[in-house]
Design a protein around this motif. Structure first.
Motif: not given
Length: 298
Positions: A171-176, A218-222, A240-243, A247-252
């Motif tokens: 709960r304390d971070k984005n999905i990396t 982005k690194d979590g998506a990758q 699905v992507a952090a604010y 764009i980088p996360s969506h592109l992955v």
């Protein structure tokens, strides 16, 4: 030697009396028992006055004794909308010029997502449906559950109706990449619903858009693309992507056009684990995302 018929006639009469009651007590499972209190036996409830015109459908989140769970938010005016403090606004109403004659028509405005070709990922439009015509206008971003990554009319049902894993994200971070690795999602799992701090904060119940929502970096998506077999990703807010990594996360995710993203899921009060996921998108030609109704079955 003559056999007295009277005892046999009495026995036959007794059997005839018992057959109707046994039939009524063993109704076919496809039909509700009128005497039961199951979720299917009373789809409507009358008001205090029991007026025939005041029947109100009973709204539930669970059905069949909790076996079926609705994970789609109901459309409402104060539902959050992308980068808007005012919420989604009305999604249906009466189109003034169309109210002619004795028949009264209404219209419904539905958000959908277009392909990220010349526009940024996640750019949306809304369809306004009227009798005999369809028109579109641009809006900033949709606030409904969407199916991205491929034409909604060709989303494989093998991915949309199948087993899925619900997991709780730290709960304390984005999905990396670090968070993804810590979840230990087994190889072979193809559909995962990620419940995050967004659910705890009840962000989908707040009208004003919140840029601090949890999403994929982005690194979590990758990491997900490179190290798992996941082809469907479900999340509990508008993107699905952090604010900060939009764009980088969506592109992955969308580069291979093999991953379906389902956004805005209602994952409250559900135990983590494996469920059968049923997600059915509207059959819209030329759209790469659209409103979708999702349920889980235990």
């Amino acid at each position: 030697m003559a056999i007295p018929l009277k005892p046999y006639l009495l026995l036959l009469l007794l059997l005839l009396l018992l057959i109707p009651s046994s039939l009524s007590s063993s109704a076919h499972p496809a039909y509700p028992d009128p005497s039961s209190s199951s979720s299917c036996s009373a789809p409507f409830s009358a008001g205090a006055a029991d007026a025939a015109d005041d029947l109100v459908p009973i709204r539930r989140e669970e059905y069949d004794g909790g076996r079926i769970i609705d994970i789609t938010y109901a459309l409402r005016e104060d539902m959050p909308s992308w980068e808007s403090p005012e919420g989604l606004g009305p999604s249906s109403g009466s189109p003034g010029p169309w109210r002619t004659g004795p028949r009264q028509h209404s219209e419904m405005k539905l958000p959908l997502t277009r392909a990220p070709t010349s526009t940024p990922p996640g750019t949306c439009s809304s369809i306004t449906t009227r009798p005999g015509s369809t028109s579109t206008r641009s809006i900033s971003r949709c606030s409904m559950v969407c199916c991205l990554g491929r034409l909604s009319s060709s989303c494989y049902f093998s991915l949309l109706v199948c087993p899925a894993l619900l997991v709780d994200v730290p709960r304390d971070k984005n999905i990396t990449a670090e968070v993804m690795e810590s979840l230990h999602i087994p190889k072979g799992v193809r559909r995962v619903l990620f419940r995050t701090l967004n659910t705890d904060r009840e962000l989908m119940w707040k009208k004003e858009f919140d840029t601090s929502y949890v999403g994929f970096m982005k690194d979590g998506a990758q990491w997900l693309v490179d190290n798992t077999d996941i082809k469907l990703v479900g999340v509990d807010y508008l993107s699905v992507a952090a604010y900060d990594d939009l764009i980088p996360s969506h592109l992955v995710f969308l580069e291979s056009r093999e991953i379906i993203l389902v956004e805005g899921l209602k994952l409250e009060n559900i135990k983590p684990g494996i469920y059968t996921l049923h997600c059915l998108p509207l059959r819209l030609r030329g759209a790469e995302g659209c409103p979708i109704r999702c349920i889980l079955i235990k």
